[in-house]
Every structure is written in structure tokens, then in C-alpha cells.
Design an enzyme around this catalytic site. Structure first.
Site, PDB file in Angstrom:
ATOM      1  N   LEU A   1      11.070 -20.558  -5.246  1.00 56.54           N
ATOM      2  CA  LEU A   1      10.145 -19.625  -4.577  1.00 56.54           C
ATOM      3  C   LEU A   1       8.797 -19.704  -5.283  1.00 56.54           C
ATOM      4  CD1 LEU A   1       9.504 -17.140  -2.684  1.00 56.54           C
ATOM      5  CD2 LEU A   1      10.265 -15.687  -4.569  1.00 56.54           C
TER       6      LEU A   1
ATOM      7  N   HIS B   1       2.573   3.483  -9.013  1.00 58.60           N
ATOM      8  CA  HIS B   1       2.427   2.051  -9.292  1.00 58.60           C
ATOM      9  C   HIS B   1       3.661   1.517 -10.016  1.00 58.60           C
ATOM     10  CE1 HIS B   1      -1.510   2.112  -7.658  1.00 58.60           C
ATOM     11  NE2 HIS B   1      -2.076   2.807  -8.635  1.00 58.60           N
TER      12      HIS B   1
ATOM     13  N   ASP C   1       0.826  -1.206   0.000  1.00 56.60           N
ATOM     14  CA  ASP C   1       0.000   0.000   0.000  1.00 56.60           C
ATOM     15  C   ASP C   1       0.863   1.259   0.000  1.00 56.60           C
ATOM     16  OD1 ASP C   1      -2.359   1.402  -0.042  1.00 56.60           O
ATOM     17  OD2 ASP C   1      -2.725   1.247   2.110  1.00 56.60           O
TER      18      ASP C   1
HETATM   19  C1  FPP Z   1      -1.968   0.077  -3.385  1.00 56.33           C
HETATM   20  O1  FPP Z   1      -1.509   1.411  -3.325  1.00 56.33           O
HETATM   21  C2  FPP Z   1      -1.423  -0.604  -4.551  1.00 56.33           C
HETATM   22  C3  FPP Z   1      -2.150  -1.108  -5.602  1.00 56.33           C
HETATM   23  C4  FPP Z   1      -3.622  -1.033  -5.680  1.00 56.33           C
HETATM   24  C5  FPP Z   1      -1.487  -1.722  -6.779  1.00 56.33           C
HETATM   25  C6  FPP Z   1      -0.320  -2.613  -6.485  1.00 56.33           C
HETATM   26  C7  FPP Z   1       0.455  -2.742  -7.720  1.00 56.33           C
HETATM   27  C8  FPP Z   1       1.799  -2.717  -7.815  1.00 56.33           C
HETATM   28  C9  FPP Z   1       2.714  -2.693  -6.645  1.00 56.33           C
HETATM   29  C10 FPP Z   1       2.380  -2.662  -9.174  1.00 56.33           C
HETATM   30  C11 FPP Z   1       2.948  -3.854  -9.780  1.00 56.33           C
HETATM   31  C12 FPP Z   1       2.549  -5.185  -9.285  1.00 56.33           C
HETATM   32  C13 FPP Z   1       2.897  -6.331  -9.915  1.00 56.33           C
HETATM   33  C14 FPP Z   1       2.552  -7.624  -9.287  1.00 56.33           C
HETATM   34  C15 FPP Z   1       3.631  -6.307 -11.205  1.00 56.33           C
HETATM   35  P1  FPP Z   1      -2.574   2.592  -3.402  1.00 56.33           P
HETATM   36  O2  FPP Z   1      -2.729   2.976  -4.824  1.00 56.33           O
HETATM   37  O3  FPP Z   1      -3.837   2.184  -2.714  1.00 56.33           O
HETATM   38  O4  FPP Z   1      -1.818   3.717  -2.598  1.00 56.33           O
HETATM   39  P2  FPP Z   1      -2.498   4.857  -1.710  1.00 56.33           P
HETATM   40  O5  FPP Z   1      -3.081   4.170  -0.502  1.00 56.33           O
HETATM   41  O6  FPP Z   1      -1.329   5.731  -1.352  1.00 56.33           O
HETATM   42  O7  FPP Z   1      -3.516   5.557  -2.558  1.00 56.33           O
END
Ligand code: FPP
Length: 248
Positions: A128, A34, A17
Site C-alpha cells: 500500500l 485530533h 474532517d
Molecule cells: C480536520 O478536522 C482535521 C485536521 C486539520 C487534522 C487531521 C489530523 C488527523 C486526523 C490526526 C492524525 C493524522 C495523521 C496522519 C497521523 P477539523 O479540525 O477541521 O474539524 P472541524 O471541522 O470539526 O473543526
């Protein structure tokens, strides 16, 4: 009975997050966060390989994330597709087995095909196990298991009275793998957010303010150090878990 504590978790589960806030603090669009988050994913896989962690489960996209602005969902889908095209050969070479959990049918055909291809290509690897939860929800996971068991019972192949925890556990996602030992959530919130509700029953929880794109080996090591000092009792008493130390 599992050991009271183990120096290194066998299975690490992570809610990644803070990507959006990381980008907003830099006055950049959320998708930039992201992209930076994808780099932290690679770093985390490296860390697990170095530490001998057997299973890593990442929450990449929840069932609820489909409700985000169309532009962000589209950018995330593009990022997933690119990552699948770019990273799978390298993961395969490093002995990583990739699996996806969640509602695959909700993804565009090109992505669903790539997911299946990545799973097939890496199916023989055992160094893994990387599980990527995508369009995943813990309640939906349990409901899917309930539906499968109900179908068996309705067909007369299963006595409803014989349904126990082991049977439900065999029908939820990640069946056959050890349950997560350690759960990490970055970004400061202290919630499970519908991740692996069944599987996290006795998992040790660790939270950090660090935003996901800022995660490095030092942060992950802090989580492992904290975990190594915990006593896991699985509902029993300290004396039962470590009778020798307790009676000394
Ligand atoms: C949460 O942060 C994150 C996500 C909804 C997306 C997770 C995706 C990645 C880490 C990118 C790549 C992943 C792979 C497996 C290739 P948020 O957007 O909710 O952050 P915020 O709480 O600050 O708004």
C-alpha cells in the site's frame, strides 16, 4: 482507456474532517478530536490493506491550517511527531510505503527529519502506498509544477509550446501514481478545500456527515459500495464506455 467502473478503487483520497466538532460535542479540547482522528487513520489503513486498495492519500494538514490557533498547531505537530515515532515500524512491517507531499520546509527540523526517515525506511514496500499531504495545497502544487517547467524553458531545455497536460501531470505531487478513483470527505461539508486540484479531475466524489473520528469500516464500505455502482465516463458517452451493454 480506464475501465468504466471497477469494484474497488485503486487510489482512495480522503479529507479527514470533523475532529474539532467531535471533541467539542464531548466538551473536550479540539486536540482530543485530533487524537481520536489518528485512531481512525490506523483503521483506514487496515481497511485499505484488507480491500487491496493500492494507494491511500490523506489530507492531514493544509497550507491554510498553519493559521489555526498556535496551541492547536503545536498539538497537531506533537501528534504528527508521536505518530511518526510510534507507527512507522508497524507500517513498514505491513508493507506500507509512506510518502509526504507538501511544503516540508515549513515543518520543524525534528519532524522533517522523521518524515524523510519514514520515507527511506519504507521505500522498498509495495503493498500500500500511503501519501500524507502535510502543509499541502492544490494551488501551490500546480504553481510548483509551473515554476519547474518555467525554469526548464528559461534555461532553453524545454520548448514552451511542447508543454501539455501529461507534462504538467508529471510535475505535480503524486506523479507516476494512478489518479484518485474515489474521494471521501467526512464531516458534512461538500468541498474540495484546495486538495489535489489537478489530480481529482475525474475522481468520483463521496461525502458523509460522519465526523472523522467516528469513521469505521462500515462507513468506508458504504463509500466503496456507492463507488462500485457508478459509471465513470471520463467525458465520453455511456455507449463508448460500455459498447457491449449499451448495444444489447
Ligand atoms: C480536520 O478536522 C482535521 C485536521 C486539520 C487534522 C487531521 C489530523 C488527523 C486526523 C490526526 C492524525 C493524522 C495523521 C496522519 C497521523 P477539523 O479540525 O477541521 O474539524 P472541524 O471541522 O470539526 O473543526
Amino acid at each position: 482507456m480506464p475501465p468504466a467502473s471497477a469494484p474497488v478503487p485503486r487510489h482512495l483520497a480522503v479529507i479527514m474532517d470533523g475532529n474539532g466538532r467531535w471533541a467539542q460535542r464531548r466538551r473536550r479540547p479540539r486536540v482530543v478530536g485530533h487524537r481520536a482522528g489518528a485512531r481512525a487513520v490506523n483503521l483506514t489503513i487496515d481497511f485499505c490493506l484488507r480491500q487491496g486498495i493500492e494507494v491511500l492519500t490523506l489530507f492531514a494538514f493544509s497550507s491554510e491550517n498553519w493559521g489555526r490557533p498556535e496551541e492547536e498547531v503545536g498539538a497537531l505537530m506533537k501528534l504528527f511527531l508521536n505518530a511518526l515515532e510510534r507507527e512507522v515500524d508497524e507500517l513498514d512491517r505491513r508493507g506500507v510505503r509512506v510518502r509526504f507531499i507538501g511544503e516540508r520546509g515549513r515543518f520543524a527540523e525534528a519532524i522533517a527529519q522523521r518524515m524523510a526517515a519514514a520515507e527511506a525506511q519504507t521505500a522498498g514496500n509495495a503493498r500500500l502506498q500511503l501519501n500524507i499531504a502535510a502543509s499541502y495545497g492544490g494551488r501551490q502544487d500546480i504553481a510548483t509544477a509551473a515554476r519547474a517547467l518555467a525554469r526548464e524553458a528559461a534555461a532553453g531545455r524545454l520548448d514552451p509550446d511542447s508543454i501539455d497536460e501529461a507534462m504538467v501531470g508529471a510535475h505535480v505531487a503524486l506523479a507516476g501514481l494512478p489518479a484518485p478513483d474515489l474521494f471521501i470527505r467526512t464531516g458534512g461539508d461538500r468541498r474540495i478545500s484546495n486538495f489535489l486540484l489537478w489530480q481529482l479531475a475525474y475522481t468520483e466524489l463521496w461525502f458523509t456527515e460522519t465526523l472523522w473520528p467516528d469513521v469505521d469500516a462500515g462507513v468506508l464500505q458504504q463509500a466503496l459500495d456507492d463507488y462500485a455502482g457508478r459509471e465513470r465516463r471520463f467525458g465520453l458517452t455511456s455507449a463508448q464506455i460500455a459498447p457491449v451493454e449499451a448495444s444489447a
